[in-house]
Design a protein around this motif. Structure first.
Motif, PDB file in Angstrom:
ATOM      1  N   ARG A 111      42.430  49.436  36.008  1.00  0.00           N
ATOM      2  CA  ARG A 111      43.656  48.807  35.515  1.00  0.00           C
ATOM      3  C   ARG A 111      43.707  47.334  35.946  1.00  0.00           C
ATOM      4  O   ARG A 111      44.012  46.452  35.143  1.00  0.00           O
ATOM      5  CB  ARG A 111      44.882  49.559  36.027  1.00  0.00           C
ATOM      6  N   ALA A 112      43.400  47.087  37.232  1.00  0.00           N
ATOM      7  CA  ALA A 112      43.445  45.714  37.739  1.00  0.00           C
ATOM      8  C   ALA A 112      42.337  44.859  37.142  1.00  0.00           C
ATOM      9  O   ALA A 112      42.530  43.666  36.851  1.00  0.00           O
ATOM     10  CB  ALA A 112      43.340  45.724  39.263  1.00  0.00           C
ATOM     11  N   CYS A 114      41.009  44.896  34.246  1.00  0.00           N
ATOM     12  CA  CYS A 114      41.194  44.504  32.845  1.00  0.00           C
ATOM     13  C   CYS A 114      41.744  43.088  32.694  1.00  0.00           C
ATOM     14  O   CYS A 114      41.403  42.381  31.740  1.00  0.00           O
ATOM     15  CB  CYS A 114      42.106  45.510  32.141  1.00  0.00           C
ATOM     16  N   SER A 115      42.577  42.661  33.602  1.00  0.00           N
ATOM     17  CA  SER A 115      43.165  41.324  33.491  1.00  0.00           C
ATOM     18  C   SER A 115      42.358  40.261  34.237  1.00  0.00           C
ATOM     19  O   SER A 115      42.657  39.066  34.124  1.00  0.00           O
ATOM     20  CB  SER A 115      44.599  41.334  34.035  1.00  0.00           C
ATOM     21  N   ARG A 116      41.314  40.668  34.964  1.00  0.00           N
ATOM     22  CA  ARG A 116      40.596  39.719  35.814  1.00  0.00           C
ATOM     23  C   ARG A 116      39.104  39.630  35.542  1.00  0.00           C
ATOM     24  O   ARG A 116      38.449  38.691  36.006  1.00  0.00           O
ATOM     25  CB  ARG A 116      40.803  40.098  37.290  1.00  0.00           C
ATOM     26  N   THR A 118      35.493  38.891  34.324  1.00  0.00           N
ATOM     27  CA  THR A 118      34.931  37.705  33.682  1.00  0.00           C
ATOM     28  C   THR A 118      33.893  38.106  32.643  1.00  0.00           C
ATOM     29  O   THR A 118      33.404  39.233  32.622  1.00  0.00           O
ATOM     30  CB  THR A 118      34.259  36.799  34.725  1.00  0.00           C
ATOM     31  N   ARG A 214      40.434  44.626  27.269  1.00  0.00           N
ATOM     32  CA  ARG A 214      41.429  44.376  28.315  1.00  0.00           C
ATOM     33  C   ARG A 214      42.661  45.271  28.135  1.00  0.00           C
ATOM     34  O   ARG A 214      43.802  44.846  28.346  1.00  0.00           O
ATOM     35  CB  ARG A 214      41.803  42.891  28.370  1.00  0.00           C
ATOM     36  N   ASP A 215      42.374  46.514  27.773  1.00  0.00           N
ATOM     37  CA  ASP A 215      43.418  47.517  27.579  1.00  0.00           C
ATOM     38  C   ASP A 215      43.572  48.297  28.885  1.00  0.00           C
ATOM     39  O   ASP A 215      42.920  49.314  29.111  1.00  0.00           O
ATOM     40  CB  ASP A 215      43.045  48.455  26.432  1.00  0.00           C
ATOM     41  N   ALA A 216      44.421  47.806  29.760  1.00  0.00           N
ATOM     42  CA  ALA A 216      44.518  48.323  31.124  1.00  0.00           C
ATOM     43  C   ALA A 216      44.909  49.797  31.178  1.00  0.00           C
ATOM     44  O   ALA A 216      44.315  50.582  31.926  1.00  0.00           O
ATOM     45  CB  ALA A 216      45.510  47.490  31.928  1.00  0.00           C
TER      46      ALA A 216
END
Length: 261
Positions: A111-112, A114-116, A118, A214-216
């Motif tokens: 989950r984390a 997905c937004s970070r 690279t 990026r689908d957490a």
């Protein structure tokens, strides 16, 4: 990459013990990892510091330090209530606990991430995934010949992307236990077979796609499904008696029994 997983990748080098104290301690730990994961140290048999020191060719001090680390890793435990220690013989309770904890931690990690994550890390995941999928051309590996390092490297790249050092450390501890458990059943030829390997790689392809999107929430749910599916397949393989591996009987003395029929 974590120190523990890095060490596991360096086993079997055959190098002689270094002179530096810390380097010697790490070298000894790698030797013991190798013997545990290869089955050279049989699960359930008491470990002797003196015998291990003679076998490795070092004093008892680095052996003692390595055993403390292995106990912290959850790979060895008190064997007979007299201070002796032995490699853990995995039981049904271990499987349930390890996979339940791993599913929860992996969900946080994915989950984390997905937004970070690279583009470079996504490329690293693609390379690992391509390596895994390429193995399917060779069929199922012989007992004890399945190298799980790339499987765990896939998950570690995600944990690194999540940017949570404590979470990463917790996951390394769970991965090491999972690795030890899987090696015990792999040596017997119990798990995984070709279909189970293909299922695992298919799951990871979906996970990689969800990370790219990026689908957490879907990534978190998918990794929980992946880990739980592995647990279900592993338990079913053991209960079927495939390869002669069996879980220790609850009624056996000290909760132990031979793990190979």
């Amino acid at each position: 990459m974590s120190v523990a997983v890095s060490m596991l990748r360096q086993v079997g080098t055959g190098a002689s013990a270094p002179r530096d104290r810390r380097a010697t301690r790490d070298w000894v730990l790698r030797q013991l990892y190798e013997w545990i994961f290869s089955g050279d140290i049989e699960p359930g048999l008491p470990l002797s510091e003196t015998d291990l020191a003679q076998r490795v060719g070092v004093s008892r001090q680095p052996i003692r330090e390595a055993l403390r680390q292995l106990e912290s890793d959850g790979l060895i435990e008190e064997a007979a209530g007299n201070g002796a220690r032995a490699v853990v013989v995995f039981e049904e309770r271990h499987i349930a606990e390890i996979y339940s904890i791993r599913a929860a931690l992996e969900a946080v990690s994915f989950r984390a991430a997905c937004s970070r994550i690279t583009e470079e890390q996504l490329a690293d995941l693609e390379r690992v995934q391509a390596e895994l999928e390429g193995r399917l051309r060779h069929g199922a590996p012989d007992p004890g010949k399945y190298d799980a390092a790339p499987d765990f490297r896939f998950h570690e790249i995600v944990a690194e992307a999540a940017g949570m050092p404590q979470l990463h450390a917790f996951l390394v501890n769970v991965w090491i236990k999972t690795w030890a458990l899987l090696n015990q059943v792999q040596l017997a030829g119990t798990y995984p077979n070709e279909r189970e390997i293909a299922d695992s790689y298919r799951d990871r392809r979906l996970l990689l796609d969800l990370l790219r999107e990026r689908d957490a929430e879907r990534a978190a749910a998918a990794v929980v499904t992946h880990v739980n599916r592995r647990k279900t397949q592993l338990t079913a393989a053991i209960e079927s008696g495939r390869g002669g591996f069996r879980l220790p009987s609850v009624a056996s003395p000290g909760g132990r029994a031979a793990v190979f029929a």
